[in-house]
Design a protein around this motif. Structure first.
Motif, PDB file in Angstrom:
ATOM      1  N   GLY A  27      25.316  38.636  85.747  1.00  2.39           N
ATOM      2  CA  GLY A  27      24.770  39.944  85.388  1.00  2.39           C
ATOM      3  C   GLY A  27      24.811  40.232  83.901  1.00  2.39           C
ATOM      4  O   GLY A  27      24.656  41.383  83.487  1.00  2.39           O
ATOM      5  N   ARG A  28      25.003  39.198  83.107  1.00  7.12           N
ATOM      6  CA  ARG A  28      25.038  39.390  81.656  1.00  7.12           C
ATOM      7  C   ARG A  28      23.684  39.032  81.054  1.00  7.12           C
ATOM      8  O   ARG A  28      23.036  38.070  81.481  1.00  7.12           O
ATOM      9  CB  ARG A  28      26.122  38.516  81.024  1.00  7.12           C
ATOM     10  N   VAL A  29      23.302  39.808  80.058  1.00  8.03           N
ATOM     11  CA  VAL A  29      22.063  39.505  79.334  1.00  8.03           C
ATOM     12  C   VAL A  29      22.377  38.413  78.308  1.00  8.03           C
ATOM     13  O   VAL A  29      23.252  38.585  77.466  1.00  8.03           O
ATOM     14  CB  VAL A  29      21.508  40.750  78.635  1.00  8.03           C
ATOM     15  N   ASP A  78      33.123  44.406  77.861  1.00  9.51           N
ATOM     16  CA  ASP A  78      33.888  43.525  76.964  1.00  9.51           C
ATOM     17  C   ASP A  78      34.950  44.322  76.201  1.00  9.51           C
ATOM     18  O   ASP A  78      36.096  43.874  76.057  1.00  9.51           O
ATOM     19  CB  ASP A  78      32.949  42.845  75.962  1.00  9.51           C
ATOM     20  N   THR A  93      22.666  45.162  78.443  1.00  3.81           N
ATOM     21  CA  THR A  93      23.399  44.615  77.292  1.00  3.81           C
ATOM     22  C   THR A  93      24.516  45.558  76.853  1.00  3.81           C
ATOM     23  O   THR A  93      25.641  45.117  76.585  1.00  3.81           O
ATOM     24  CB  THR A  93      22.430  44.396  76.112  1.00  3.81           C
ATOM     25  N   LEU A  94      24.189  46.845  76.790  1.00  3.01           N
ATOM     26  CA  LEU A  94      25.217  47.816  76.397  1.00  3.01           C
ATOM     27  C   LEU A  94      26.347  47.855  77.415  1.00  3.01           C
ATOM     28  O   LEU A  94      27.526  47.955  77.042  1.00  3.01           O
ATOM     29  CB  LEU A  94      24.585  49.207  76.247  1.00  3.01           C
ATOM     30  N   ASN A 103      27.330  45.389  79.251  1.00  7.12           N
ATOM     31  CA  ASN A 103      28.126  44.183  78.993  1.00  7.12           C
ATOM     32  C   ASN A 103      29.091  44.421  77.847  1.00  7.12           C
ATOM     33  O   ASN A 103      30.271  44.050  77.919  1.00  7.12           O
ATOM     34  CB  ASN A 103      27.214  43.004  78.652  1.00  7.12           C
ATOM     35  N   GLN A 104      28.600  45.042  76.794  1.00 11.67           N
ATOM     36  CA  GLN A 104      29.443  45.251  75.615  1.00 11.67           C
ATOM     37  C   GLN A 104      30.548  46.274  75.890  1.00 11.67           C
ATOM     38  O   GLN A 104      31.661  46.147  75.381  1.00 11.67           O
ATOM     39  CB  GLN A 104      28.578  45.679  74.422  1.00 11.67           C
ATOM     40  N   LEU A 144      20.782  43.637  69.268  1.00 11.36           N
ATOM     41  CA  LEU A 144      22.125  44.055  69.689  1.00 11.36           C
ATOM     42  C   LEU A 144      23.071  42.862  69.761  1.00 11.36           C
ATOM     43  O   LEU A 144      24.284  43.009  69.634  1.00 11.36           O
ATOM     44  CB  LEU A 144      22.060  44.736  71.061  1.00 11.36           C
ATOM     45  N   GLN A 145      22.518  41.688  69.993  1.00 11.60           N
ATOM     46  CA  GLN A 145      23.343  40.473  70.016  1.00 11.60           C
ATOM     47  C   GLN A 145      23.608  39.967  68.598  1.00 11.60           C
ATOM     48  O   GLN A 145      24.237  38.931  68.416  1.00 11.60           O
ATOM     49  CB  GLN A 145      22.653  39.371  70.818  1.00 11.60           C
ATOM     50  N   VAL A 165      17.451  44.184  72.557  1.00 18.40           N
ATOM     51  CA  VAL A 165      18.452  43.280  73.128  1.00 18.40           C
ATOM     52  C   VAL A 165      18.805  42.173  72.130  1.00 18.40           C
ATOM     53  O   VAL A 165      19.982  41.863  71.913  1.00 18.40           O
ATOM     54  CB  VAL A 165      17.917  42.669  74.444  1.00 18.40           C
TER      55      VAL A 165
END
Lengths: 84, 210
Positions: free
Chosen positions: A77-79, B144, B137-138, B140-141, A40-41, A37
């Motif tokens: 709901g966002r990481v 987006d 996370t994926l 979310n991306q 990925l950011q 995670v």
């Protein structure tokens, strides 16, 4: 009697070994998840060395390179990964 | 017997601990493959393509088989005329004859990669190769990126389709990098559907139906 006791001890140790190894596997999978995670950011983290879990989806992470991150799921709901 | 028991117990315990500890050795390298995922994903694509059985499996053999068939057939077809006059090469022409029949389906197959978005989505949700936070996370991306496409088609985002394609490729590569070692069949299915998905995203009319 002695044999019986030894068998019980073996069973206990085997069960303890299983429990310990499964906990270690869980720990490793959470570390892997947190590491993925963070990276990925686009944030730097050489390796997750430790983490503390506040709630189910709220972790404080310490990376091997000294970076610390707060990783959590916000109300939308966002990481979110915040550098500390 | 009494002396042997502790030895046996120790052996058993060390074996158990060793076996249970094996899976935890693998966790560390999801990032490096980000750069070479396409090249690394390509080899497994041919091997596991024959393995998966569910819905995408129908897609995989078709998508994986054509690339293998087309390349040999033209080369053999080209090689066949010179070899024809030589007598000892009877078997190669025999092999080239059925391959000469295949070009027609070869052309059709790459154009029709079956796309089952629902199945892919379900497999991504249920795979154990990616952790929960990573999946979120994926997602979310992906959301987006879809927002960017929406804004682009509405004229609200000043960008080009090429830039969006780059973003799409990057995201797919991230997913493939995460899957290629732990869930090769799913990675192969995504590779097979990659162009078809882009075909939907890059077409405003098709995109509007998502």
């Amino acid at each position: 009697m002695t044999i019986h006791m030894k068998r019980l001890l073996i069973a206990f140790l085997a069960a303890t070994g299983f429990a310990t190894s499964s906990l270690a596997a869980d720990d490793a999978s959470v570390k892997k998840d947190l590491f993925t995670v963070i990276t990925l950011q686009g944030l730097p983290c050489a390796e997750v060395v430790s983490f503390t879990t506040k709630t189910d989806n709220d972790h404080m992470v310490v990376c091997k390179d000294g970076n610390r991150y707060h990783v959590y799921v916000n109300a939308q709901g966002r990481v979110v990964v915040e550098k500390q | 017997m009494m002396r042997v028991m502790p030895v046996v117990a120790n052996l058993l315990l060390s074996l158990l601990a060793g076996c249970a500890g094996l899976p935890s050795l693998a966790p560390s390298a999801p990032l490096e493959p980000v750069a070479p995922p396409t090249s690394a994903a390509a080899p497994p694509s041919s091997a596991p393509a024959a393995l998966p059985s569910p819905a995408p499996a129908a897609a995989l053999p078709q998508a994986a088989a054509p690339p293998e068939a087309p390349s040999p057939s033209p080369s053999i077809a080209k090689a066949a005329p010179p070899t024809a006059p030589t007598p000892p090469k009877a078997p190669p022409p025999a092999a080239s004859i059925p391959r000469a029949d295949t070009p027609a389906p070869e052309i059709a197959k790459p154009k029709a990669p079956p796309l089952d978005l629902a199945s892919l989505e379900q497999r991504l949700k249920s795979t154990n190769a990616i952790g929960v936070l990573t999946k979120l996370t994926l997602k979310n991306q992906v959301d987006d990126l879809l927002d960017q496409f929406r804004a682009y088609y509405q004229g609200k985002l000043k960008t080009t389709l090429a830039d969006l394609h780059r973003s799409y490729d990057l995201l797919v590569q991230k997913v493939l990098a995460l899957l290629q070692d732990s869930d090769p069949p799913l990675a192969t299915a995504i590779v097979a559907s990659r162009d078809a998905i882009w075909g939907i995203l890059s077409d405003p009319k098709k995109f509007a139906t998502i």
